[in-house]
Design a protein around this motif. Structure first.
Motif, PDB file in Angstrom:
ATOM      1  N   LEU A 179       0.815  -1.211   0.000  1.00 11.95           N
ATOM      2  CA  LEU A 179       0.000   0.000   0.000  1.00 11.95           C
ATOM      3  C   LEU A 179       0.852   1.267   0.000  1.00 11.95           C
ATOM      4  CD1 LEU A 179      -2.886  -0.966   2.466  1.00 11.95           C
ATOM      5  CD2 LEU A 179      -2.879  -1.034  -0.039  1.00 11.95           C
ATOM      6  N   ALA A 180       2.038   1.198   0.598  1.00  8.79           N
ATOM      7  CA  ALA A 180       2.891   2.392   0.651  1.00  8.79           C
ATOM      8  C   ALA A 180       3.483   2.726  -0.704  1.00  8.79           C
ATOM      9  CB  ALA A 180       3.990   2.199   1.683  1.00  8.79           C
ATOM     10  N   GLY A 181       3.530   1.751  -1.594  1.00  5.22           N
ATOM     11  CA  GLY A 181       3.974   2.016  -2.955  1.00  5.22           C
ATOM     12  C   GLY A 181       5.465   2.255  -3.090  1.00  5.22           C
ATOM     13  N   PRO A 182       5.882   3.125  -4.029  1.00  7.73           N
ATOM     14  CA  PRO A 182       7.301   3.327  -4.329  1.00  7.73           C
ATOM     15  C   PRO A 182       8.145   3.734  -3.130  1.00  7.73           C
ATOM     16  CG  PRO A 182       5.935   4.333  -6.030  1.00  7.73           C
ATOM     17  CD  PRO A 182       5.001   3.906  -4.933  1.00  7.73           C
ATOM     18  N   ALA A 183       7.561   4.451  -2.183  1.00  8.13           N
ATOM     19  CA  ALA A 183       8.335   4.898  -1.021  1.00  8.13           C
ATOM     20  C   ALA A 183       8.897   3.718  -0.230  1.00  8.13           C
ATOM     21  CB  ALA A 183       7.461   5.763  -0.122  1.00  8.13           C
ATOM     22  N   ALA A 184       8.233   2.567  -0.312  1.00 13.63           N
ATOM     23  CA  ALA A 184       8.663   1.389   0.449  1.00 13.63           C
ATOM     24  C   ALA A 184       9.339   0.351  -0.444  1.00 13.63           C
ATOM     25  CB  ALA A 184       7.464   0.766   1.154  1.00 13.63           C
ATOM     26  N   ALA A 185       9.744   0.760  -1.630  1.00 11.01           N
ATOM     27  CA  ALA A 185      10.295  -0.212  -2.581  1.00 11.01           C
ATOM     28  C   ALA A 185      11.528  -0.926  -2.035  1.00 11.01           C
ATOM     29  CB  ALA A 185      10.630   0.485  -3.906  1.00 11.01           C
ATOM     30  N   GLY A 186      12.340  -0.208  -1.266  1.00 10.95           N
ATOM     31  CA  GLY A 186      13.564  -0.811  -0.735  1.00 10.95           C
ATOM     32  C   GLY A 186      13.379  -1.580   0.560  1.00 10.95           C
ATOM     33  N   LEU A 187      12.165  -1.668   1.068  1.00 10.05           N
ATOM     34  CA  LEU A 187      11.915  -2.323   2.354  1.00 10.05           C
ATOM     35  C   LEU A 187      12.025  -3.835   2.209  1.00 10.05           C
ATOM     36  CD1 LEU A 187      11.121  -1.543   5.270  1.00 10.05           C
ATOM     37  CD2 LEU A 187       8.737  -1.902   4.606  1.00 10.05           C
ATOM     38  N   GLN A 188      12.834  -4.451   3.048  1.00  8.28           N
ATOM     39  CA  GLN A 188      13.021  -5.905   3.026  1.00  8.28           C
ATOM     40  C   GLN A 188      12.064  -6.558   4.023  1.00  8.28           C
ATOM     41  OE1 GLN A 188      17.239  -6.146   3.955  1.00  8.28           O
ATOM     42  NE2 GLN A 188      17.766  -6.345   1.783  1.00  8.28           N
ATOM     43  N   LEU A 189      11.340  -7.575   3.574  1.00  9.04           N
ATOM     44  CA  LEU A 189      10.375  -8.261   4.423  1.00  9.04           C
ATOM     45  C   LEU A 189      10.934  -9.557   5.013  1.00  9.04           C
ATOM     46  CD1 LEU A 189       7.068  -7.820   2.373  1.00  9.04           C
ATOM     47  CD2 LEU A 189       8.171  -6.245   3.974  1.00  9.04           C
ATOM     48  N   VAL A 190      11.794 -10.240   4.276  1.00  6.14           N
ATOM     49  CA  VAL A 190      12.393 -11.498   4.742  1.00  6.14           C
ATOM     50  C   VAL A 190      13.884 -11.465   4.423  1.00  6.14           C
ATOM     51  CG1 VAL A 190      10.263 -12.823   4.464  1.00  6.14           C
ATOM     52  CG2 VAL A 190      11.876 -12.677   2.568  1.00  6.14           C
ATOM     53  N   ALA A 201      11.352   1.585   7.440  1.00  8.33           N
ATOM     54  CA  ALA A 201       9.953   1.263   7.738  1.00  8.33           C
ATOM     55  C   ALA A 201       9.307   2.357   8.578  1.00  8.33           C
ATOM     56  CB  ALA A 201       9.866  -0.078   8.452  1.00  8.33           C
ATOM     57  N   GLU A 202      10.041   2.868   9.563  1.00  5.31           N
ATOM     58  CA  GLU A 202       9.493   3.924  10.424  1.00  5.31           C
ATOM     59  C   GLU A 202       9.276   5.219   9.655  1.00  5.31           C
ATOM     60  OE1 GLU A 202      12.408   3.870  13.529  1.00  5.31           O
ATOM     61  OE2 GLU A 202      11.174   2.558  14.809  1.00  5.31           O
ATOM     62  N   SER A 203      10.177   5.560   8.743  1.00  4.81           N
ATOM     63  CA  SER A 203      10.004   6.784   7.965  1.00  4.81           C
ATOM     64  C   SER A 203       8.827   6.659   7.006  1.00  4.81           C
ATOM     65  CB  SER A 203      11.287   7.110   7.203  1.00  4.81           C
ATOM     66  OG  SER A 203      11.561   6.132   6.203  1.00  4.81           O
ATOM     67  N   VAL A 204       8.643   5.483   6.424  1.00  8.01           N
ATOM     68  CA  VAL A 204       7.493   5.250   5.548  1.00  8.01           C
ATOM     69  C   VAL A 204       6.193   5.346   6.352  1.00  8.01           C
ATOM     70  CG1 VAL A 204       6.316   3.550   4.095  1.00  8.01           C
ATOM     71  CG2 VAL A 204       8.787   3.883   3.877  1.00  8.01           C
ATOM     72  N   ALA A 205       6.188   4.758   7.540  1.00 10.75           N
ATOM     73  CA  ALA A 205       4.995   4.811   8.390  1.00 10.75           C
ATOM     74  C   ALA A 205       4.672   6.245   8.795  1.00 10.75           C
ATOM     75  CB  ALA A 205       5.190   3.945   9.630  1.00 10.75           C
ATOM     76  N   ALA A 206       5.689   7.048   9.088  1.00 10.55           N
ATOM     77  CA  ALA A 206       5.462   8.446   9.459  1.00 10.55           C
ATOM     78  C   ALA A 206       4.871   9.223   8.291  1.00 10.55           C
ATOM     79  CB  ALA A 206       6.773   9.079   9.914  1.00 10.55           C
ATOM     80  N   ALA A 207       5.366   8.949   7.086  1.00  8.92           N
ATOM     81  CA  ALA A 207       4.808   9.622   5.907  1.00  8.92           C
ATOM     82  C   ALA A 207       3.362   9.197   5.675  1.00  8.92           C
ATOM     83  CB  ALA A 207       5.666   9.302   4.683  1.00  8.92           C
ATOM     84  N   PRO A 212      -4.518  11.515   4.937  1.00  9.26           N
ATOM     85  CA  PRO A 212      -5.713  10.671   5.134  1.00  9.26           C
ATOM     86  C   PRO A 212      -5.612   9.337   4.407  1.00  9.26           C
ATOM     87  CG  PRO A 212      -6.342  12.943   4.679  1.00  9.26           C
ATOM     88  CD  PRO A 212      -4.864  12.855   4.433  1.00  9.26           C
ATOM     89  N   GLN A 213      -5.094   9.367   3.165  1.00  6.05           N
ATOM     90  CA  GLN A 213      -4.961   8.119   2.425  1.00  6.05           C
ATOM     91  C   GLN A 213      -3.972   7.175   3.115  1.00  6.05           C
ATOM     92  OE1 GLN A 213      -3.250   8.448  -1.499  1.00  6.05           O
ATOM     93  NE2 GLN A 213      -4.270   6.592  -2.234  1.00  6.05           N
ATOM     94  N   GLY A 214      -2.861   7.743   3.602  1.00  5.17           N
ATOM     95  CA  GLY A 214      -1.871   6.931   4.299  1.00  5.17           C
ATOM     96  C   GLY A 214      -2.415   6.348   5.588  1.00  5.17           C
ATOM     97  N   ARG A 215      -3.200   7.141   6.319  1.00  8.42           N
ATOM     98  CA  ARG A 215      -3.794   6.622   7.564  1.00  8.42           C
ATOM     99  C   ARG A 215      -4.785   5.498   7.266  1.00  8.42           C
ATOM    100  NH1 ARG A 215      -3.380  12.146   8.893  1.00  8.42           N
ATOM    101  NH2 ARG A 215      -5.538  12.612   8.327  1.00  8.42           N
ATOM    102  N   ALA A 219      -4.585   1.709   8.697  1.00 13.56           N
ATOM    103  CA  ALA A 219      -5.726   1.059   9.340  1.00 13.56           C
ATOM    104  C   ALA A 219      -5.951  -0.332   8.758  1.00 13.56           C
ATOM    105  CB  ALA A 219      -6.981   1.908   9.168  1.00 13.56           C
ATOM    106  N   LEU A 220      -5.770  -0.465   7.445  1.00 12.29           N
ATOM    107  CA  LEU A 220      -5.932  -1.781   6.826  1.00 12.29           C
ATOM    108  C   LEU A 220      -4.805  -2.716   7.258  1.00 12.29           C
ATOM    109  CD1 LEU A 220      -7.420  -3.681   4.970  1.00 12.29           C
ATOM    110  CD2 LEU A 220      -6.215  -2.668   3.020  1.00 12.29           C
ATOM    111  N   VAL A 221      -3.588  -2.180   7.329  1.00 11.36           N
ATOM    112  CA  VAL A 221      -2.469  -2.987   7.824  1.00 11.36           C
ATOM    113  C   VAL A 221      -2.761  -3.494   9.237  1.00 11.36           C
ATOM    114  CG1 VAL A 221      -0.035  -2.929   8.496  1.00 11.36           C
ATOM    115  CG2 VAL A 221      -0.770  -1.807   6.385  1.00 11.36           C
ATOM    116  N   ALA A 222      -3.268  -2.602  10.090  1.00 15.81           N
ATOM    117  CA  ALA A 222      -3.581  -2.984  11.468  1.00 15.81           C
ATOM    118  C   ALA A 222      -4.671  -4.052  11.505  1.00 15.81           C
ATOM    119  CB  ALA A 222      -4.016  -1.755  12.266  1.00 15.81           C
TER     120      ALA A 222
END
Length: 237
Positions: A179-190, A201-207, A212-215, A219-222
């Motif tokens: 859902l975060a899109g390109p901003a999270a492209a470099g985020l490693q999950l495994v 991850a924290e900087s993406v979450a803060a953005a 409203p769209q990000g929140r 909410a869906l992630v939660a």
């Protein structure tokens, strides 16, 4: 019949007095606090002078590798003080390692119980309790050692087991990154190798939190991660 009833009542009264009496194995005129190390695990034991015979064995939650090996015998200071003031003994260990330390914790907590029994007498009842990973450890302790415990309180316990817990976390991570899109492209999950992965991850979450769209994304992630929106009753809801 009257004599039989009187005998039974007398027996009940004697048993009640025995069960209600404080433990006399402690040769002390004041409270006991002991700290030490068993098999690489630091521990703390606290016993009030008027111990009621019940021991609460606390299992702490997840700690990052490299964190201090600090023993903990209660989840918070208020509960700690209340239990001691109401005549309960407390004990807990740091475990011999941090991280996903279930195997070590099972050994370390039982070793601490053995130490308590040897030095202070076997409690009339032992209650296992713990939070988060400590809730899982609590559930495992009574499963593996049912004869050592009279009850258990696994609080916020991840009691679905390790694979289910980590898979649930992976599901939420995937939704977050998608859902975060390109901003999270470099985020490693495994197989995480980037030491800055958490910071990203924290900087993406803060953005995300800033729009409203990000929140709505968060909410869906939660919801996917079954994460409550309010953790701390001492903070605003």
């Amino acid at each position: 019949m009257t004599r039989l009833r009187m005998a039974l009542l007398s027996l009940v009264a004697v048993l009640g007095a025995v069960l209600a009496a404080p433990v006399t194995g402690l040769a002390t005129s004041g409270p006991v606090t002991e700290t030490g190390t068993i098999d690489g695990s630091n521990f703390i034991i606290e016993i009030p002078a008027d111990w009621n015979g019940t021991l609460a064995l606390y299992s702490h939650g997840y700690r990052l590798p490299g964190s201090p090996m600090t023993p903990q015998d209660a989840g918070d200071q208020g509960t700690h003080d209340y239990l001691l003031a109401n005549h309960y003994a407390l004990a807990g260990s740091s475990y011999s390692t941090n991280g996903w330390a279930l195997q070590q914790a099972f050994h370390d907590q039982i070793a601490l119980l053995d130490h308590f029994d040897h030095n202070y007498g076997t409690p009339r009842r032992t209650i296992a309790w713990g939070h988060s990973l400590g809730g899982m450890i609590t559930a495992g302790l009574i499963q593996l050692n049912p004869d050592r415990f009279a009850g258990a309180l696994p609080m916020c316990g991840v009691v679905a087991g390790g694979p289910a817990v980590w898979n649930q976390g992976l599901d939420a991570e995937f939704v977050f990154k998608t859902l975060a899109g390109p901003a999270a492209a470099g985020l490693q999950l495994v197989n995480i190798t980037n030491p800055g992965n958490l910071g990203l991850a924290e900087s993406v979450a803060a953005a995300e939190q800033a729009t409203p769209q990000g929140r709505a994304h968060l909410a869906l992630v939660a919801a996917v991660g079954d994460t409550p929106g309010w953790f701390d009753p001492a903070s605003p809801e």
